[in-house]
Design a protein around this motif. Structure first.
Motif, PDB file in Angstrom:
ATOM      1  N   ARG A 201       0.702  -1.051  -0.090  1.00  0.00           N
ATOM      2  CA  ARG A 201      -0.049  -0.156   0.030  1.00  0.00           C
ATOM      3  C   ARG A 201       0.805   1.266   0.055  1.00  0.00           C
ATOM      4  NH1 ARG A 201      -5.730  -0.356   1.031  1.00  0.00           N
ATOM      5  NH2 ARG A 201      -5.535   1.751   0.295  1.00  0.00           N
ATOM      6  N   GLY A 202       1.916   1.277   0.457  1.00  0.00           N
ATOM      7  CA  GLY A 202       2.888   2.340   0.634  1.00  0.00           C
ATOM      8  C   GLY A 202       3.417   2.824  -0.701  1.00  0.00           C
ATOM      9  N   HIS A 203       3.806   1.689  -1.658  1.00  0.00           N
ATOM     10  CA  HIS A 203       4.068   1.748  -3.048  1.00  0.00           C
ATOM     11  C   HIS A 203       3.134   2.371  -3.683  1.00  0.00           C
ATOM     12  CE1 HIS A 203       7.382  -1.759  -2.487  1.00  0.00           C
ATOM     13  NE2 HIS A 203       7.962  -0.709  -2.043  1.00  0.00           N
ATOM     14  N   GLU A 204       1.838   1.890  -3.677  1.00  0.00           N
ATOM     15  CA  GLU A 204       0.843   2.093  -4.348  1.00  0.00           C
ATOM     16  C   GLU A 204       0.230   3.609  -4.133  1.00  0.00           C
ATOM     17  OE1 GLU A 204      -4.239   1.347  -5.007  1.00  0.00           O
ATOM     18  OE2 GLU A 204      -2.993   0.145  -3.342  1.00  0.00           O
ATOM     19  N   HIS A 205       0.369   4.032  -2.779  1.00  0.00           N
ATOM     20  CA  HIS A 205       0.381   5.568  -2.420  1.00  0.00           C
ATOM     21  C   HIS A 205       1.282   6.384  -3.338  1.00  0.00           C
ATOM     22  CE1 HIS A 205      -0.822   9.075  -0.218  1.00  0.00           C
ATOM     23  NE2 HIS A 205       0.634   9.573  -0.202  1.00  0.00           N
ATOM     24  N   ILE A 206       2.682   6.060  -3.407  1.00  0.00           N
ATOM     25  CA  ILE A 206       3.682   6.767  -3.831  1.00  0.00           C
ATOM     26  C   ILE A 206       3.492   6.752  -5.687  1.00  0.00           C
ATOM     27  CG2 ILE A 206       6.053   6.900  -4.561  1.00  0.00           C
ATOM     28  CD1 ILE A 206       6.402   5.798  -1.663  1.00  0.00           C
ATOM     29  N   GLN A 207       3.007   5.569  -6.041  1.00  0.00           N
ATOM     30  CA  GLN A 207       2.998   5.471  -7.603  1.00  0.00           C
ATOM     31  C   GLN A 207       1.590   6.341  -8.051  1.00  0.00           C
ATOM     32  OE1 GLN A 207       2.967   1.188  -7.882  1.00  0.00           O
ATOM     33  NE2 GLN A 207       5.161   0.952  -7.727  1.00  0.00           N
ATOM     34  N   ARG A 208       0.727   6.187  -7.112  1.00  0.00           N
ATOM     35  CA  ARG A 208      -0.462   7.179  -7.589  1.00  0.00           C
ATOM     36  C   ARG A 208      -0.055   8.668  -7.767  1.00  0.00           C
ATOM     37  NH1 ARG A 208      -5.028   4.631  -8.519  1.00  0.00           N
ATOM     38  NH2 ARG A 208      -5.457   2.300  -7.892  1.00  0.00           N
ATOM     39  N   ASN A 209       0.551   9.081  -6.442  1.00  0.00           N
ATOM     40  CA  ASN A 209       0.957  10.550  -6.647  1.00  0.00           C
ATOM     41  C   ASN A 209       1.980  10.843  -7.795  1.00  0.00           C
ATOM     42  OD1 ASN A 209      -0.259  11.452  -4.290  1.00  0.00           O
ATOM     43  ND2 ASN A 209       1.254  10.523  -2.897  1.00  0.00           N
ATOM     44  N   LEU A 210       3.004   9.882  -8.332  1.00  0.00           N
ATOM     45  CA  LEU A 210       3.650  10.039  -9.366  1.00  0.00           C
ATOM     46  C   LEU A 210       2.912  10.304 -10.618  1.00  0.00           C
ATOM     47  CD1 LEU A 210       6.563   7.485  -8.570  1.00  0.00           C
ATOM     48  CD2 LEU A 210       6.800   9.913  -8.386  1.00  0.00           C
ATOM     49  N   THR A 232       9.768 -14.385  -3.851  1.00  0.00           N
ATOM     50  CA  THR A 232       9.995 -14.813  -5.200  1.00  0.00           C
ATOM     51  C   THR A 232       9.576 -13.821  -6.215  1.00  0.00           C
ATOM     52  OG1 THR A 232       7.991 -15.801  -5.967  1.00  0.00           O
ATOM     53  CG2 THR A 232       9.625 -17.220  -4.599  1.00  0.00           C
ATOM     54  N   SER A 233      10.383 -13.521  -7.218  1.00  0.00           N
ATOM     55  CA  SER A 233      10.267 -12.602  -8.536  1.00  0.00           C
ATOM     56  C   SER A 233       8.953 -12.816  -9.188  1.00  0.00           C
ATOM     57  CB  SER A 233      11.554 -12.804  -9.540  1.00  0.00           C
ATOM     58  OG  SER A 233      12.644 -12.477  -8.741  1.00  0.00           O
ATOM     59  N   GLU A 234       8.410 -14.146  -9.050  1.00  0.00           N
ATOM     60  CA  GLU A 234       7.058 -14.353 -10.005  1.00  0.00           C
ATOM     61  C   GLU A 234       6.196 -13.803  -9.227  1.00  0.00           C
ATOM     62  OE1 GLU A 234      10.083 -17.649 -11.084  1.00  0.00           O
ATOM     63  OE2 GLU A 234       9.620 -16.600  -9.164  1.00  0.00           O
ATOM     64  N   TYR A 235       6.176 -13.983  -7.702  1.00  0.00           N
ATOM     65  CA  TYR A 235       5.021 -13.156  -6.979  1.00  0.00           C
ATOM     66  C   TYR A 235       4.918 -11.671  -7.203  1.00  0.00           C
ATOM     67  CZ  TYR A 235       2.084 -12.434  -2.886  1.00  0.00           C
ATOM     68  OH  TYR A 235       1.175 -11.998  -1.997  1.00  0.00           O
ATOM     69  N   ARG A 236       6.404 -11.230  -7.007  1.00  0.00           N
ATOM     70  CA  ARG A 236       6.408  -9.820  -7.078  1.00  0.00           C
ATOM     71  C   ARG A 236       5.888  -9.048  -8.475  1.00  0.00           C
ATOM     72  NH1 ARG A 236      11.201  -8.339  -6.978  1.00  0.00           N
ATOM     73  NH2 ARG A 236      12.384 -10.066  -6.990  1.00  0.00           N
ATOM     74  N   VAL A 237       6.185  -9.694  -9.248  1.00  0.00           N
ATOM     75  CA  VAL A 237       5.742  -9.193 -10.831  1.00  0.00           C
ATOM     76  C   VAL A 237       4.278  -9.837 -10.922  1.00  0.00           C
ATOM     77  CG1 VAL A 237       5.956  -9.676 -13.123  1.00  0.00           C
ATOM     78  CG2 VAL A 237       7.961  -9.664 -11.916  1.00  0.00           C
ATOM     79  N   ALA A 238       3.864 -10.770 -10.566  1.00  0.00           N
ATOM     80  CA  ALA A 238       2.179 -10.953 -10.486  1.00  0.00           C
ATOM     81  C   ALA A 238       1.551  -9.825  -9.675  1.00  0.00           C
ATOM     82  CB  ALA A 238       1.954 -12.279  -9.770  1.00  0.00           C
ATOM     83  N   CYS A 239       2.103  -9.350  -8.729  1.00  0.00           N
ATOM     84  CA  CYS A 239       1.423  -8.128  -8.073  1.00  0.00           C
ATOM     85  C   CYS A 239       1.309  -7.009  -8.929  1.00  0.00           C
ATOM     86  CB  CYS A 239       1.996  -7.688  -6.767  1.00  0.00           C
ATOM     87  SG  CYS A 239       2.145  -9.007  -5.304  1.00  0.00           S
ATOM     88  N   TYR A 240       2.290  -6.585  -9.636  1.00  0.00           N
ATOM     89  CA  TYR A 240       2.543  -5.536 -10.563  1.00  0.00           C
ATOM     90  C   TYR A 240       1.210  -5.774 -11.595  1.00  0.00           C
ATOM     91  CZ  TYR A 240       6.221  -2.358  -9.166  1.00  0.00           C
ATOM     92  OH  TYR A 240       6.952  -1.495  -8.368  1.00  0.00           O
ATOM     93  N   GLU A 241       1.084  -7.065 -12.173  1.00  0.00           N
ATOM     94  CA  GLU A 241       0.228  -7.052 -13.252  1.00  0.00           C
ATOM     95  C   GLU A 241      -1.193  -7.188 -12.747  1.00  0.00           C
ATOM     96  OE1 GLU A 241       2.469 -10.592 -16.185  1.00  0.00           O
ATOM     97  OE2 GLU A 241       1.928 -11.293 -14.077  1.00  0.00           O
ATOM     98  N   VAL A 242      -1.411  -7.442 -11.404  1.00  0.00           N
ATOM     99  CA  VAL A 242      -2.894  -7.068 -10.879  1.00  0.00           C
ATOM    100  C   VAL A 242      -3.056  -5.763 -10.695  1.00  0.00           C
ATOM    101  CG1 VAL A 242      -4.345  -7.473  -9.040  1.00  0.00           C
ATOM    102  CG2 VAL A 242      -2.980  -9.399  -9.660  1.00  0.00           C
ATOM    103  N   LEU A 243      -2.089  -4.972 -10.474  1.00  0.00           N
ATOM    104  CA  LEU A 243      -2.302  -3.427 -10.459  1.00  0.00           C
ATOM    105  C   LEU A 243      -2.474  -2.891 -11.666  1.00  0.00           C
ATOM    106  CD1 LEU A 243       0.173  -2.202  -7.434  1.00  0.00           C
ATOM    107  CD2 LEU A 243      -2.184  -2.091  -7.446  1.00  0.00           C
ATOM    108  N   PHE A 244      -1.813  -3.092 -12.783  1.00  0.00           N
ATOM    109  CA  PHE A 244      -1.708  -2.760 -13.985  1.00  0.00           C
ATOM    110  C   PHE A 244      -2.833  -3.026 -14.564  1.00  0.00           C
ATOM    111  CE2 PHE A 244       2.887  -1.601 -14.953  1.00  0.00           C
ATOM    112  CZ  PHE A 244       3.058  -1.082 -13.557  1.00  0.00           C
TER     113      PHE A 244
END
Length: 286
Positions: A201-210, A232-244
């Motif tokens: 959620r911290g990342h999301e807040h920063i990214q939305r502001n950006l 794992t990298s797979e999990y971290r990238v999957a999180c980005y894909e859901v957000l995007f």
């Protein structure tokens, strides 16, 4: 500075590979060296054009710049490690030779035209880059474990790109990234790097502001883990894909994973990330 590296693919690469057949001199490289070769060849590490010469190496080590005064924060030299490689470098390779680089499966993946062969001081290297010679430091440890004592510099030609496994479909070159940015008519692009942690959620807040202040945000997750205990990298990238896919405006985001690992070089590493981001079309780094 060495001649500019290049990536050769398709039928041209096949012909070059056939021409090599059974090369008389070969060096085996690990995945990290292969990934670095790819990044150099596709322009991700511009202004670096190849593995560093002695002049560039010492200029970067002491001044943070290549010999032509271009900013570059970390040394990227090619010093093959291992008993077989060390013997090959010592007894068989001389300036002017053309050698092949092979992966652990003994497939030819690149060629290197030797322009310079030179010894370097590992202790000097780690002290200048990391500020310590303590082998408990992960960057120092990696230099002593992965690097040989003699560096080779010359024209690098990549013939086979490493397979990114689960991330193969997400791999993107600087040229491709810039085309996407141009298509969106984005004038300001901020890159956002993430390593060990999944998006929270911290990342999301920063990214939305950006995204409110920039035309686009380029997310750059590192997909090589520095430590086995990390998420794992797979999990971290999957999180980005859901957000995007579900939460961020699609015209405002670009996913550009990179396979480099943490160097643990503090501010020097931050500058390296900025240079890579610029090569991919970013105008700012968060």
């Amino acid at each position: 500075m060495v001649k500019k590296a290049e990536l050769v693919e398709g039928k041209k690469a096949e012909k070059l590979l056939e021409a090599e057949e059974k090369p008389s001199i070969s060096i085996m490289i690990d995945e990290e060296a292969w990934i670095t070769s790819e990044m150099i060849s596709i322009g991700a590490l511009t202004p670096l054009q190849g593995f560093m010469t002695q002049e560039d190496y010492h200029s970067v080590l002491y001044n943070g710049r290549l010999a032509d005064d271009s900013p570059f924060p970390v040394v990227l030299s090619f010093a093959p490690a291992g008993k077989r490689n060390a013997e090959t470098v010592k007894t068989k390779i001389k300036e002017g030779d053309m050698i092949t680089l092979i992966n652990p499966l003994k497939e030819t993946v690149a060629t290197l035209e030797i322009e310079e062969k030179w010894k370097y001081d590992k202790k000097e290297r780690v002290k200048k880059i990391f500020g310590t010679t303590d082998e408990h430091h992960p960057g120092v440890k990696k230099v002593y474990e992965r690097m040989g004592d003699t560096s080779l510099a010359g024209k690098l030609t990549l013939l086979k790109r490493p397979n990114w496994g689960a991330f193969e479909s997400l791999r993107i070159t600087p040229e491709e990234s810039k085309k996407i940015i141009k298509k969106q008519n984005a004038k300001s692009v901020v890159s956002f790097w993430t390593g060990a942690n999944p998006v929270h959620r911290g990342h999301e807040h920063i990214q939305r502001n950006l995204m409110e202040h920039y035309d686009m945000m380029m997310a750059v997750p590192l997909v090589n883990m520095a430590k086995a205990e990390q998420v794992t990298s797979e999990y971290r990238v999957a999180c980005y894909e859901v957000l995007f896919k579900n939460y961020y405006p699609k015209h405002k985001v670009l996913l550009a994973p990179t396979k480099i690992t943490y160097i643990f070089a503090g501010p020097r590493e931050a500058v390296l990330h900025a240079i890579i981001s610029r090569n991919y079309g970013a105008t700012a780094v968060e």
